[in-house]
Design an enzyme around this catalytic site. Structure first.
Site, PDB file in Angstrom:
ATOM      1  N   GLU A   1       0.897  -1.137  -0.108  1.00 22.22           N
ATOM      2  CA  GLU A   1       0.039  -0.062   0.150  1.00 22.22           C
ATOM      3  C   GLU A   1       0.783   1.251  -0.043  1.00 22.22           C
ATOM      4  O   GLU A   1       0.453   2.380   0.648  1.00 22.22           O
ATOM      5  CB  GLU A   1      -1.034   0.001   0.964  1.00 22.22           C
TER       6      GLU A   1
ATOM      7  N   HIS B   1      -1.494  -0.900  10.011  1.00 18.99           N
ATOM      8  CA  HIS B   1      -0.873  -2.148  10.453  1.00 18.99           C
ATOM      9  C   HIS B   1       0.514  -1.895  11.182  1.00 18.99           C
ATOM     10  O   HIS B   1       0.983  -0.794  10.824  1.00 18.99           O
ATOM     11  CB  HIS B   1      -0.455  -2.919   9.099  1.00 18.99           C
TER      12      HIS B   1
END
Length: 556
Positions: free
Chosen positions: A50, A322
């Site tokens: 990402e 995350h």
């Protein structure tokens, strides 16, 4: 040339760098680069997911250029695959492998199909010898937008894990050190997870060091079946490797809690004994051993941890939604065989939890105003002991301090490390084969999804032909319309109908046809793998006489 490394440090991180969507993207990703540059030990290989824009990639490269001088940003799909690899050593070769099955263009609001998800592959040389090569495979599989038996994307994630396992196996057969990393969007020991470890000689580094770690969040069926106590936030980090959805991550806080963050505000903390029912492990590092015979030794797992948990120094927020997963591989020489009897490989022992229990309190007596309790607990729970006296298991043994026998056991668990190893002995092999029932489950999921897609294809084809009829009727109606505004309305309906019908017609003709063919290939490979695992002859290719992917379910 520089001295050969005896250890390799690996970091994988989902950066949450969606342009226009991710909050504070530039500030966070720049700080990620700074923290990577300041990390101790210094990382040798970093895999990012990402990281969607080259602006963010170059921002991280600028911060890490002195410790990670080599890097590759991977291009894929209409908006990029979001994958990047940074390296201490030169990248000799690079490939972007796109998954044959990766979502549906009809789900345009989810975006997985448009970004062209796949595997970023890099061949990295750390030494002059032919086998002193690392092959890194970085991926971000399809997100699980749906859950349970109605998860229509499960079939695609299975196919993606299957493709990943083939890439890992091919690199291992070339005698290279194999490292598979990324956000796999699946929990430990799920079918997608086991497809990788069953079909490639790699191991999940976290489960090697923490074999009793969780199989999902506390409410996951597999985890509930273990009947283990609900973990605390700290235990989920230290033992379960839950780098996603835990209470330590500020992006999982409520909007009210996030108001405590910002420039000039005191640091908001989470008590370590906060109950964590949602934390889970989606990010993985899978590692092989390298060519043990050629190197006279192999790479073993010395340490693994959850990292990048620090907050942004000014904004106070977590650097991503995350946390990172970090691992250290160490080169371990082959033990000398005994003169009296051949070496017998032994499985790495699974440490048992200590009988001592840890009593956790949700709200310490000295908690201040900046301490956040992320799990509201009813008052009666404190009286009946539901949460007050949670027995949290003792963390598994840390192999970074274990004796050499554990490293020997890791190394000898690979069949090619010892000629006397029995490759069919699960206790002695790094590769645990899938049972026949697992292949049946994959095939059942595949056939269910095929029925769904064939139905979707038929309905969209019918919509196309219906739109042609509607368009024609509207155009005829214009001839007889008594007023101009009626003609305008009919022309508008005609145009919109034709556009929508044409889109569905193209989807039926191109996308669904292509997807069904890819599913047909996946089915054949699974049927063949099942036959080989059962000791039967490989499956013969069956020509159904149709080339559009419409095929009847076969018996298996």
């Amino acid at each position: 040339m520089e001295k050969l490394p005896t250890e390799i440090s690996i970091v994988t991180l989902n950066c949450w760098g969606l342009k226009y969507i991710s909050k504070l993207r530039r500030e966070r990703l720049t700080e990620i680069g700074r923290q990577l540059a300041a990390a101790d030990p210094q990382p040798h290989i970093v895999a990012l997911q990402e990281c969607w824009t080259q602006e963010d990639y170059h921002s991280i490269r600028r911060e890490t250029r002195f410790i990670l001088p080599y890097g590759k940003f991977y291009h894929s799909g209409a908006f990029g695959g979001g994958l990047a690899i940074l390296s201490r050593w030169p990248i000799e070769e690079s490939t972007m492998f796109r998954y044959p099955l990766n979502g549906r263009p009809t789900a345009f609001f989810r975006g997985d199909w448009f970004v062209g998800k796949g595997v970023a592959c890099a061949k990295i040389r750390y030494g002059p010898e032919p086998k002193q090569v690392i092959e890194v495979f970085n991926t971000h599989t399809h997100a699980p937008y749906e859950h349970g038996p109605n998860d229509s994307y499960l079939c695609h994630r299975m196919a993606q894990s299957w493709e990943m396992s083939k890439l890992l196996r091919g690199a291992a057969e070339r005698g290279h050190l194999v490292i598979g990393v990324g956000d796999f969007n699946t929990v430990p020991l799920s079918l997608e997870h086991r497809l990788i470890t069953a079909h490639a000689p790699v191991r999940d580094v976290w489960r090697v060091l923490h074999p009793e770690s969780s199989l999902g969040p506390a409410d996951h069926p597999a985890e509930k079946a273990r009947r283990r106590p609900i973990p605390t936030a700290e235990f989920n980090i230290q033992e379960n490797g839950a780098a996603s959805d835990g209470p330590y991550n500020t992006w999982r806080w409520t909007k009210q809690q996030q108001k405590l963050l910002g420039p000039g505000k005191p640091a908001a903390t989470i008590p370590p004994d906060t109950i964590d029912t949602r934390g889970k492990r989606l990010d993985y590092i899978f590692a092989g051993s390298g060519d043990i015979a050629a190197l006279n030794g192999g790479w073993v797992i010395r340490h693994a941890n959850v990292g990048m948990m620090m907050r942004h120094p000014e904004l106070g927020c977590s650097l991503s939604d995350h946390f990172a997963v970090e691992a250290t591989l160490a080169f371990h020489p082959l033990p000398k065989p005994s003169k009296t009897r051949p070496l017998k490989p032994t499985a790495v022992p699974a440490p048992r939890p200590d009988s001592e229990t840890i009593v956790n309190s949700l709200e310490p007596d000295n908690a201040d105003a900046s301490t956040i309790n992320t799990t509201p607990i009813p008052s009666h729970a404190f009286h009946n002991g539901t949460y007050l006296h949670i027995q949290t298991p003792t963390p598994s043994e840390d192999f970074s301090t274990s004796a050499s026998k554990h490293l020997n056991a890791q190394l000898l668990s690979f069949p090619h490390a010892n000629p006397h190893a029995n490759p069919h002995d699960p206790a002695a092999s790094a590769v645990i084969p899938l049972p026949s029932t697992a292949y049946d489950e994959i095939l059942a999921t595949l056939h269910k999804y095929v029925r769904r897609e064939r139905s979707q294809r038929r309905w969209r084809a019918r919509h196309f032909f219906a739109s042609v009829v509607v368009t024609t009727a509207c155009l005829v109606g214009v001839w007889f319309s008594p007023r101009n505004y009626v003609a305008f309305i009919l022309m508008l309906i005609s145009s919109l109908s034709l556009v929508a019908g044409t889109i569905d017609g193209l989807l039926a003709l191109l996308f669904f046809k292509s997807e069904l063919r890819a599913l047909k290939e996946f089915e054949w490979e699974i049927l063949n793998a099942k036959a080989v695992s059962n000791g039967a002859a490989p499956v013969q290719d069956e020509d159904t006489g149709e080339d559009d992917g419409d095929y009847e379910e076969r018996r298996w």
